[in-house]
Scaffold this motif. Structure first.
Motif, short mmCIF file in Angstrom:
data_model
loop_
_atom_site.label_atom_id
_atom_site.label_comp_id
_atom_site.label_asym_id
_atom_site.label_seq_id
_atom_site.Cartn_x
_atom_site.Cartn_y
_atom_site.Cartn_z
N ASP C 11 0.83 -1.21 0.00
CA ASP C 11 0.00 0.00 0.00
C ASP C 11 0.86 1.26 0.00
N LEU C 12 1.89 1.25 0.83
CA LEU C 12 2.77 2.42 0.92
C LEU C 12 3.48 2.65 -0.42
N THR C 13 3.93 1.58 -1.03
CA THR C 13 4.61 1.70 -2.32
C THR C 13 3.65 2.24 -3.38
N ALA C 14 2.43 1.72 -3.38
CA ALA C 14 1.44 2.20 -4.35
C ALA C 14 1.19 3.69 -4.19
N MET C 15 1.13 4.16 -2.96
CA MET C 15 0.91 5.59 -2.72
C MET C 15 2.09 6.42 -3.24
N ALA C 16 3.31 5.95 -2.96
CA ALA C 16 4.50 6.69 -3.42
C ALA C 16 4.57 6.73 -4.94
N LEU C 17 4.22 5.62 -5.57
CA LEU C 17 4.28 5.57 -7.04
C LEU C 17 3.17 6.42 -7.66
N ARG C 18 1.99 6.42 -7.04
CA ARG C 18 0.90 7.23 -7.58
C ARG C 18 1.29 8.72 -7.53
N PHE C 19 1.87 9.13 -6.40
CA PHE C 19 2.34 10.51 -6.27
C PHE C 19 3.34 10.84 -7.39
N ARG C 20 4.26 9.93 -7.62
CA ARG C 20 5.27 10.14 -8.66
C ARG C 20 4.65 10.17 -10.05
N ASP C 21 3.78 9.25 -10.32
CA ASP C 21 3.23 9.14 -11.68
C ASP C 21 2.32 10.32 -12.02
N GLU C 22 1.58 10.81 -11.02
CA GLU C 22 0.74 11.98 -11.27
C GLU C 22 1.57 13.17 -11.73
N ARG C 23 2.83 13.20 -11.29
CA ARG C 23 3.72 14.33 -11.64
C ARG C 23 4.69 13.98 -12.77
N ASP C 24 4.62 12.77 -13.26
CA ASP C 24 5.50 12.33 -14.35
C ASP C 24 6.97 12.48 -13.96
N TRP C 25 7.29 12.08 -12.75
CA TRP C 25 8.64 12.27 -12.23
C TRP C 25 9.55 11.04 -12.38
N ALA C 26 9.01 9.93 -12.82
CA ALA C 26 9.88 8.74 -12.94
C ALA C 26 11.06 9.02 -13.85
N GLN C 27 10.86 9.90 -14.85
CA GLN C 27 11.92 10.22 -15.79
C GLN C 27 13.18 10.80 -15.11
N PHE C 28 12.99 11.42 -13.93
CA PHE C 28 14.14 12.01 -13.22
C PHE C 28 14.79 11.02 -12.26
N HIS C 29 14.12 9.91 -11.99
CA HIS C 29 14.55 9.02 -10.91
C HIS C 29 15.59 7.99 -11.34
N THR C 30 16.76 8.48 -11.77
CA THR C 30 17.88 7.56 -11.93
C THR C 30 18.17 6.96 -10.56
N PRO C 31 18.68 5.73 -10.54
CA PRO C 31 18.97 5.13 -9.22
C PRO C 31 19.95 5.96 -8.41
N LYS C 32 20.90 6.58 -9.09
CA LYS C 32 21.86 7.40 -8.33
C LYS C 32 21.19 8.59 -7.68
N ASP C 33 20.31 9.25 -8.41
CA ASP C 33 19.63 10.40 -7.82
C ASP C 33 18.62 9.99 -6.75
N VAL C 34 18.05 8.81 -6.87
CA VAL C 34 17.15 8.34 -5.81
C VAL C 34 17.95 8.06 -4.53
N ALA C 35 19.08 7.39 -4.68
CA ALA C 35 19.92 7.11 -3.50
C ALA C 35 20.46 8.41 -2.92
N LEU C 36 20.82 9.34 -3.79
CA LEU C 36 21.28 10.65 -3.35
C LEU C 36 20.17 11.36 -2.56
N SER C 37 18.95 11.29 -3.07
CA SER C 37 17.83 11.96 -2.41
C SER C 37 17.56 11.33 -1.05
N LEU C 38 17.66 10.01 -0.98
CA LEU C 38 17.51 9.33 0.29
C LEU C 38 18.56 9.84 1.29
#
Lengths: 120, 120, 120, 120
Positions: C11-38
């Motif tokens: 459920d938590l993952t689905a919420m995070a992905l829905r938030f991302r997809d509504e904003r079309d942000w997956a295109q920015f989420h290289t694994p390096k930038d995701v780990a950096l953001s974490l």
């Protein structure tokens, strides 16, 4: 290496760059990976502090002084490399940042107070 | 501040300590909080690199050069303070660490290769 | 959002992905930038702990409980997103890692001892 | 461990706490050291991304999938422990933070744009 330790930013930077150039590593040093590497070294320093406080930490740090010096050196090396690669005069930047901080944390307000500038 | 930028570790350290002493902040500077603060500044540097790569990042960094210099200066300041507080001769530690790294990454093996020493 | 709080990783993952997809942000989420953001969010959490210890820190954390919850949520969100993007079953990985850690830190050796496994 | 992987925050938290209690480690878990430990695990994740980008990074991550899962699990474990210790309902906090972020990044402004909310 000469007998004397390096003491200027210019000498330290030259040493870090010579080490890099001998290995042809500049090609890997994107600014993001350099900043990332600096962060990893900061974490290695932080790890030395893990699970201890007060006198037990002080004693541990004395025993690990050489290790602490190694991590600080690694961090410094990345600072110097990034400053060089970005064309930043680190000495001038340092002096300017201290002036900036002095304006954010005026002595009369900040004396003996550990709070962020926006809560002074 | 004098007209010239500081250029030696001794001068930079003296400036950082004077800033601290004027505010009576040494009392807050446990080694753990100093290393923690260094890590926070490393993260602020890393944040400048977020969501960009290649030419777009290069352009962004040119526009943010002063900001990058500020974060590098904050990191350097914590490096100098922790070295001072722990009685570490940073110039000597830096030279020793480069020798150490040179043994871990011999030129003939490491040239043009971005791998950890244990995978060379 | 439904009345009940999400309680499963799915459920938590689905919420995070829905938030991302509504904003079309997956295109920015290289694994390096995701780990950096974490890492940046971990630093924001760490910042809440800066300059305080013991009862003063406990009190501060009670006052900042909502803030702490926000930073933990941001970290969790990046964990879920990276696990999703890398095709990792986080629940299974978590159970496996605990088993792995149990082997590294056997109860009879590790009980009451804060040392790395290689020094037990 | 049962056959099925844990799937709820409650189950995952119970596993992390049982691991801790069996080793009597709660005594070491000051909030500062827990947040510090989380930061160290974030750095270990970040290290997997070092010196690679694009397809080379993707390939490396596939080869290191188990390793990535281990680091994500360690991070998750600290998130769950700190939430528990601070009396935070992580599921509720997560839902609230997503609502908060949705207000900061409205879909119509944020769609396809990787900028901080104050620059939208």
């Amino acid at each position: 290496m000469s007998d004397a330790s390096p003491s200027t930013l210019a000498d330290l930077t030259a040493m870090a760059l010579r080490f890099r150039d001998e290995r042809d590593w500049a090609q890997f040093h994107t600014p993001k990976d350099v900043a990332l590497s600096l962060t990893l070294e900061a974490a290695e320093l932080l790890e030395i502090m893990q699970w201890r406080d007060g006198p037990a930490l002080d004693e541990h740090l004395r025993a690990e002084r050489e290790h602490v010096g190694q991590e600080l050196s690694d961090i410094l090396s990345w600072v110097l490399i990034l400053a060089h690669d970005q064309g930043i005069d680190l000495g001038a930047a340092f002096a300017a940042k201290l002036e900036h901080n002095a304006a954010k944390y005026p002595v009369e307000k900040a004396r003996g107070v550990a709070r962020k500038y926006d809560r002074l």
